[in-house]
Each structure stands twice: as structure tokens, then as C-alpha cells.
Design an enzyme around this catalytic site. Structure first.
Site, PDB file in Angstrom:
ATOM      1  N   LYS A 419      31.947  -7.605  -8.323  1.00  0.00           N
ATOM      2  CA  LYS A 419      31.509  -6.686  -9.374  1.00  0.00           C
ATOM      3  C   LYS A 419      30.032  -6.944  -9.593  1.00  0.00           C
ATOM      4  O   LYS A 419      29.536  -8.058  -9.372  1.00  0.00           O
ATOM      5  CB  LYS A 419      32.276  -6.899 -10.675  1.00  0.00           C
ATOM      6  CG  LYS A 419      32.166  -8.282 -11.268  1.00  0.00           C
ATOM      7  CD  LYS A 419      32.520  -8.328 -12.748  1.00  0.00           C
ATOM      8  CE  LYS A 419      31.333  -8.024 -13.613  1.00  0.00           C
ATOM      9  NZ  LYS A 419      31.534  -8.339 -15.037  1.00  0.00           N
ATOM     10  N   TRP A 519      37.650  -3.262 -15.634  1.00  0.00           N
ATOM     11  CA  TRP A 519      37.971  -3.150 -17.062  1.00  0.00           C
ATOM     12  C   TRP A 519      36.941  -3.849 -17.961  1.00  0.00           C
ATOM     13  O   TRP A 519      37.278  -4.408 -18.987  1.00  0.00           O
ATOM     14  CB  TRP A 519      39.381  -3.684 -17.345  1.00  0.00           C
ATOM     15  CG  TRP A 519      40.410  -3.123 -16.433  1.00  0.00           C
ATOM     16  CD1 TRP A 519      40.948  -1.873 -16.461  1.00  0.00           C
ATOM     17  CD2 TRP A 519      41.029  -3.788 -15.316  1.00  0.00           C
ATOM     18  NE1 TRP A 519      41.858  -1.706 -15.447  1.00  0.00           N
ATOM     19  CE2 TRP A 519      41.926  -2.856 -14.719  1.00  0.00           C
ATOM     20  CE3 TRP A 519      40.925  -5.059 -14.768  1.00  0.00           C
ATOM     21  CZ2 TRP A 519      42.699  -3.185 -13.606  1.00  0.00           C
ATOM     22  CZ3 TRP A 519      41.682  -5.367 -13.662  1.00  0.00           C
ATOM     23  CH2 TRP A 519      42.567  -4.446 -13.095  1.00  0.00           C
ATOM     24  N   HIS A 520      35.690  -3.808 -17.555  1.00  0.00           N
ATOM     25  CA  HIS A 520      34.632  -4.449 -18.351  1.00  0.00           C
ATOM     26  C   HIS A 520      33.700  -3.415 -18.979  1.00  0.00           C
ATOM     27  O   HIS A 520      32.524  -3.666 -19.157  1.00  0.00           O
ATOM     28  CB  HIS A 520      33.821  -5.415 -17.475  1.00  0.00           C
ATOM     29  CG  HIS A 520      34.610  -6.594 -17.012  1.00  0.00           C
ATOM     30  ND1 HIS A 520      34.126  -7.483 -16.061  1.00  0.00           N
ATOM     31  CD2 HIS A 520      35.842  -7.050 -17.341  1.00  0.00           C
ATOM     32  CE1 HIS A 520      35.036  -8.416 -15.837  1.00  0.00           C
ATOM     33  NE2 HIS A 520      36.088  -8.175 -16.599  1.00  0.00           N
ATOM     34  N   TYR A 521      34.223  -2.243 -19.303  1.00  0.00           N
ATOM     35  CA  TYR A 521      33.372  -1.196 -19.865  1.00  0.00           C
ATOM     36  C   TYR A 521      32.861  -1.603 -21.252  1.00  0.00           C
ATOM     37  O   TYR A 521      33.488  -2.366 -21.980  1.00  0.00           O
ATOM     38  CB  TYR A 521      34.100   0.147 -19.912  1.00  0.00           C
ATOM     39  CG  TYR A 521      35.513   0.096 -20.453  1.00  0.00           C
ATOM     40  CD1 TYR A 521      35.754   0.099 -21.815  1.00  0.00           C
ATOM     41  CD2 TYR A 521      36.603   0.048 -19.590  1.00  0.00           C
ATOM     42  CE1 TYR A 521      37.034   0.056 -22.311  1.00  0.00           C
ATOM     43  CE2 TYR A 521      37.894   0.004 -20.077  1.00  0.00           C
ATOM     44  CZ  TYR A 521      38.110   0.010 -21.443  1.00  0.00           C
ATOM     45  OH  TYR A 521      39.384  -0.046 -21.928  1.00  0.00           O
ATOM     46  N   HIS A 522      31.697  -1.077 -21.601  1.00  0.00           N
ATOM     47  CA  HIS A 522      31.020  -1.464 -22.840  1.00  0.00           C
ATOM     48  C   HIS A 522      30.008  -0.391 -23.210  1.00  0.00           C
ATOM     49  O   HIS A 522      29.777   0.546 -22.453  1.00  0.00           O
ATOM     50  CB  HIS A 522      30.316  -2.818 -22.648  1.00  0.00           C
ATOM     51  CG  HIS A 522      29.412  -2.860 -21.457  1.00  0.00           C
ATOM     52  ND1 HIS A 522      29.884  -3.078 -20.169  1.00  0.00           N
ATOM     53  CD2 HIS A 522      28.076  -2.679 -21.324  1.00  0.00           C
ATOM     54  CE1 HIS A 522      28.878  -3.045 -19.312  1.00  0.00           C
ATOM     55  NE2 HIS A 522      27.757  -2.790 -19.986  1.00  0.00           N
TER      56      HIS A 522
END
Length: 578
Positions: A419, A519-522
Site C-alpha cells: 500500500k 480500508w484505510h480511507y480518511h
């Protein structure tokens, strides 16, 4: 179970200690007996943990929203009992009354949440009571958001690593309090992973590939290869941010489950919230006084969505949905970002352990390399439910062939993924409907910025070096070239994006065509744009946002450590102001 049970257990334990003391006193040469007595005397909790593995805490303050009265009054109303919200609530309850409104249910007693082996079964659960709410971004990438107490920590791969020192400094945080807040989290929910054969081979392969130095086991963000923490204990049982509520003062806190907030009410300032329970009844929760606050901790999707539903956001967009404008704020929902992930599945000639991320390679060029293993986990990672797979942009014949190859080859094996740091590319969030339970439109614009794409390519090249390394050789078939793995991945239904001819040949096109989420959206409510440095919503009194929606970039290799830390950190800061 309760106080009486613990008193009885304490009496039994005391009797055991006295028995062994007498026995060892009369047989002083019995070294084994003396050692056992010493173990029990020094650490009786070890005996408890041995025979009573991790069980759900008996929270007296956990209630269903339908049990709540029509009107409630609290010092702090926290919208979202997620990764940040639980830490925040536990802290604030030490010196104030706290109401937590969580739209999902409890993580306790759910084996899909608890067990590492059920990682993807948990994420792909589509039942009405699922802790996972799936959505597909406008980029054509499958994603999910949490709908459970504990938030993303009840769904994720468990890796725990702190933000870098540079990230902490650039955020303007107090370094001492940051360190203390991380440690507060770590005492309750973080463990050292076992590092069995597969993860050890990836670690050694990273070192052979030049991701140096080796930093051993560490929570710190350090260039090179390291073993990080995990929220899975030694029985492979997950510990979520909900466990941080064990720190709470039970007299000062109420957590309502299945409480869906419809909007925040304003009267010159944030006055209260309207929420609906699981049977559709509406309730009101109000701030108790001038020092009281409403705090949004609904996550990177939920917080900007609820701000807009409450009348704070881009004026034209709100009016288009018939929402009265309380405050024109064009930056709400802007700057949404998700760290793009790309991966290769690797079949193994020998059995592998079931594992999620335990080791990470932190490169100097801005890519993070992690791994997972176990055939069920890997097949689930690359498979999608029929309704999603049927819409994938790969050709039906190519998909069928790739899935057949996957099922044949991946009887045992793992995955190595990369990532990218940041990312630099950003997008936006817009309302789909005025129903808070509906997912909004979210666009992340993966690889819009060339630097993000360059980082992905370099990350994939590093993965190929690891696969070809001597250290990793026992976990790959010698006559299976990496190109075959790339070809297979290109034809798997990993997303809904179109496939291009060059995707199997050029890593740039491979990254673009096969991108997935980790799944590290911000983003969406950035500091300096939507909230001030104290996380107060600019232009409104009595309202803060404390969660990952305020981050400009994803912290560290994986954000959950810092999201939990932020809840504790800001809880301490708010109590200090009080």
C-alpha cells in the site's frame, strides 16, 4: 458471574496458594513444586487467563437504544462508538457524563469478529445485523465501513503501528501526551504476534530485497523491516477498541446500540441530536450545559455525511437534497483519500499458518509491504460475492479461467501486498440520499497523482524481489514464474475497473487496473478546513469531530493505533479544559 463469583474464585485461589505453600514447605527439595507456588504467588492472573481465555466484559452501561427514554441529557454526546469513539468515551467518563450513540451492535459473542480465521467471513457478511456495511466507490473498488461497537478495529487485519515522529510533529500534537495515550491503548488491546514460518519468510525476504535495517519488534514507525503489534491475542482472538471501555467509569457512561443518528440540531450552537432506535422510534439527546459538547466520531464516511445531513456543507449540494443550510462549508466531504493496495497471491508447496499482517517493510520510496497467509483467507481476498463478481470488468472466460487456476493453485499459500504512503491523490464525498443508513457517493481518485503510481510500481517490484528471494523459496513452487501470478491476478474479479491489454506487462497499468482497498480511507473533515486544531467545527459552537476524517494522510503503516490514540489524547485535552 459478577462480584460474588470473583470473591468465590479469590477464596479458591487463596486456598490453592496456601495448599501449595504448605506442601512446598514440607518438601523443600521439590524444586518443581516451589516453582509452581512462586508462579501462582507472583502472577495469579496467568492461571485465570490459562483457564478462562478472553471473554466479553460485562458492561452494565451497554443498552439497546429502544430501551432509552424519549429525551436524554449528558455532558458529552459522542456519535459513533468506533475506533476513536470508544477511547474518547472511556476517557471523558472519568470526570463527566457521557452518552455514546452507536448505529451497530455489540462485537462480543460474535465468532466472526472474535476469530482470526473468520476475517473475511466477517467483512463479506451481508446479513442485516452484519458489523460490516459494504459499498463500492465511484472508482469501482469494493470497500466496506464498520457498523459495530469498536468500529474498524472489529473488522480489520489487526496490525498495530504508531504514527511517525514527523507525523506527530506536523499534526501539532503534544509528544508526551501522544506517547502516554499510545501506551494507554497498548496496555489493553495490543499483543506481540507469534511470527511463525510464513511471516518469518516474508520478513527475511524483505531484508534480502534491501528493505533495511531490521528493527525487530517495535510499535514505532521506522524505515526498514520490523515486526509490529497486533490486536489478536495468542489464541488468535481479536480485541477491539470496545475493550477500551473497560477503562470507563460505569456510573458516568451509557452506550446505546442500534442508535442511528439522523441529524444534529442547532440553535445558534449545536444543541442536541435526533436518533432512531432499531424499531424506528425517535429519541432526542441534549447537551447538559455550556461546557457540554456533541462530538462526531462516525468515521471518514459517517462524519462528513452527518455534517451534511445536519445542514453543514456545500450550499448548492445541500439545497439539491432539500436540506436547510445551517452553515455554508464547501470543504465538508472534500479531500477524501484511500491508500491504494495491490497484491499478488502466492501458492505454497508446503502448509502455512493462518496469519494476518504481522511484519511490515517500510520503504524509503513511500510504499509499505505486508503479508497474510492461509488458503481460506487468500481465496476470500480475491473472490467476491456473485452479485459483485458478475459486474466485474474482466471477461467472463478470463475470470472463469483465473478462478479455476486460483482454486487449483491456492490449496495453501499466502499473499504479499503493498500500500502506498499518503496518498497524495484525493477525491470527494457527496450525499446519495437523506437517509443516514444509505452509503454516500465516494470518489477516491486512485493514482490521479503520478507520484502515487510511482510508489505502487516500486512497491510491486519489491514484492517480486521478496517472492524471488532465497529466504522465501520454500514457500513458492520453483517452476511457477511471477508472471503467471500477475496474469492470474489481472483476470480475477478484484474490482469493477476495466482491464487493459498492458496490465499483465506493465506494472503501471497493473497497479491501475487491479487496485484494491486496505480500508484505510480518511479525510472529508480536515483540520484547518472543517475543524480547527482543537477539532472544533469552524463556525459552530459545541461541536467537534474526532476521528480519521480529520487526517490529511493516513498515519503510520496502518491507522488504527493513531485513531485510538487520538480518542484518548483528545479526551485528556477536553477534560483539561473542563
Amino acid at each position: 458471574m459478577g462480584l460474588r463469583w470473583w470473591r468465590n474464585f479469590g477464596a479458591v485461589l487463596a486456598g490453592v496458594l496456601l495448599f501449595f505453600h504448605g506442601l512446598c514447605y514440607s518438601e523443600k527439595k521439590n524444586i518443581r513444586c516451589k516453582a509452581l507456588f512462586l508462579c501462582l504467588l507472583i502472577s495469579p492472573l496467568k492461571l485465570i487467563l490459562l483457564y478462562f481465555p478472553y471473554a466479553a466484559p460485562n458492561y452494565s452501561f451497554l443498552q439497546e437504544a429502544k430501551q432509552a427514554p424519549p429525551n436524554l441529557y449528558y455532558d458529552y454526546i459522542i456519535i459513533g462508538g468506533g475506533t476513536s469513539g470508544c477511547a474518547l468515551a472511556a476517557t471523558l467518563s472519568q470526570n463527566a457524563t457521557v452518552l455514546v450513540l452507536e448505529r451497530g451492535g455489540s462485537p462480543y459473542g460474535n465468532p466472526k469478529i472474535r476469530n482470526l480465521d473468520s476475517f473475511f467471513a466477517n467483512i463479506l457478511d451481508k446479513s442485516p445485523s452484519s458489523p460490516s456495511q459494504s459499498f463500492i466507490s465511484e472508482d469501482g473498488v469494493f470497500n466496506t465501513r464498520a457498523r459495530v461497537l469498536g468500529g474498524g478495529s472489529a473488522l480489520n487485519a489487526g496490525f498495530y503501528s504508531r504514527a511517525s515522529a514527523g507525523y506527530v510533529k506536523s499534526s501539532g500534537w503534544d509528544q508526551r501526551l501522544v506517547k502516554e495515550s499510545y501506551e494507554w491503548v497498548e496496555k489493553k488491546v495490543v499483543f506481540k504476534p507469534p511470527m511463525l514460518q510464513w511471516q518469518s519468510a516474508v520478513r527475511d525476504g524483505l531484508l534480502e530485497a534491501g528493505v533495511l535495517p531490521y528493527n525487530g519488534f517495535s510499535y514505532e514507525h521506522l524505515y526498514g523491516t520490523k515486526v509490529g503489534g497486533t490486536i489478536f491475542d495468542h489464541q488468535d482472538h481479536r480485541h477491539t477498541a470496545a475493550d477500551l471501555l473497560e477503562y470507563a467509569n460505569p456510573k458516568n457512561i451509557v452506550v446505546l446500540l442500534h442508535a442511528t443518528v439522523e441529524k444534529i440540531e442547532f440553535r445558534l450552537h449545536a444543541l442536541g441530536v435526533i436518533f432512531r432506535d432499531e424499531v424506528g422510534m425517535r429519541h432526542n439527546a441534549y447537551r447538559r450545559g455550556s461546557k457540554s459538547e456533541i462530538i462526531l466520531s462516525a468515521g471518514a464516511i459517517g462524519s462528513p455525511q452527518l455534517l451534511m445531513l445536519s445542514g453543514i456543507g456545500p450550499e448548492a449540494h445541500l439545497k439539491a437534497h432539500g436540506i436547510p443550510v445551517i452553515l455554508e462549508q464547501p470543504m465538508v466531504g472534500q479531500g477524501m483519500a484511500d491508500n491504494p493496495m495491490n497484491a499478488l497471491p502466492i501458492p505454497s508447496p508446503r502448509p502455512v499458518e493462518n496469519s494476518l499482517a504481522q511484519v511490515v517493510g517500510i520503504t524509503t520510496f513511500g510504499s509499505y509491504i505486508e503479508a497474510a497467509s492461509g488458503s481460506d483467507i487468500i481465496r476470500s481476498w480475491f473472490h467476491r460475492p456473485p452479485e459483485q463478481s458478475s459486474n466485474a470488468s474482466t471477461t467472463p472466460k478470463g475470470t472463469e479461467k483465473a478462478l479455476k487456476a486460483m482454486n487449483t493453485m491456492m490449496k495453501r499459500g499466502g499473499i504479499i501486498l503493498e500500500k502506498i504512503k499518503g496518498p497524495i491523490s484525493t477525491g470527494h464525498l457527496k450525499l446519495r440520499t437523506t437517509n443516514p443508513e444509505d452509503n454516500p457517493y465516494v470518489t477516491f481518485n486512485y493514482f490521479k497523482e503520478p507520484e502515487d503510481l510511482h510508489r505502487c510500481v516500486e512497491g510491486m517490484r519489491t514484492i517480486i524481489k521478496v517472492i524471488n528471494s532465497k529466504a522465501f523459496s520454500k514457500f513458492r513452487f520453483p517452476h511457477t514464474p511471477v508472471q503467471l501470478l500477475i496474469d492470474m491476478t489481472v483476470n480475477l474479479p478484484v474490482n469493477l475497473r476495466p482491464r487493459h491489454v498492458g496490465a499483465s506487462i506493465f506494472l503501471e497499468q497493473f497497479c491501475i487496473d487491479t487496485v484494491m482497498t486496505i480500508w484505510h480511507y480518511h479525510g472529508g473533515c480536515h483540520v484547518g478546513r472543517v475543524v480547527d486544531p482543537d477539532y472544533k467545527v469552524i463556525g459552530v459552537d459545541g461541536l467537534r469531530i474526532i476521528d480519521g476524517s480529520t487526517f490529511n494522510h493516513s498515519p503510520g503503516t496502518n491507522p488504527q493505533a493513531t485513531v485510538m490514540m487520538l480518542g484518548r489524547y483528545m479526551g485528556e485535552k477536553i477534560l483539561g479544559e473542563r
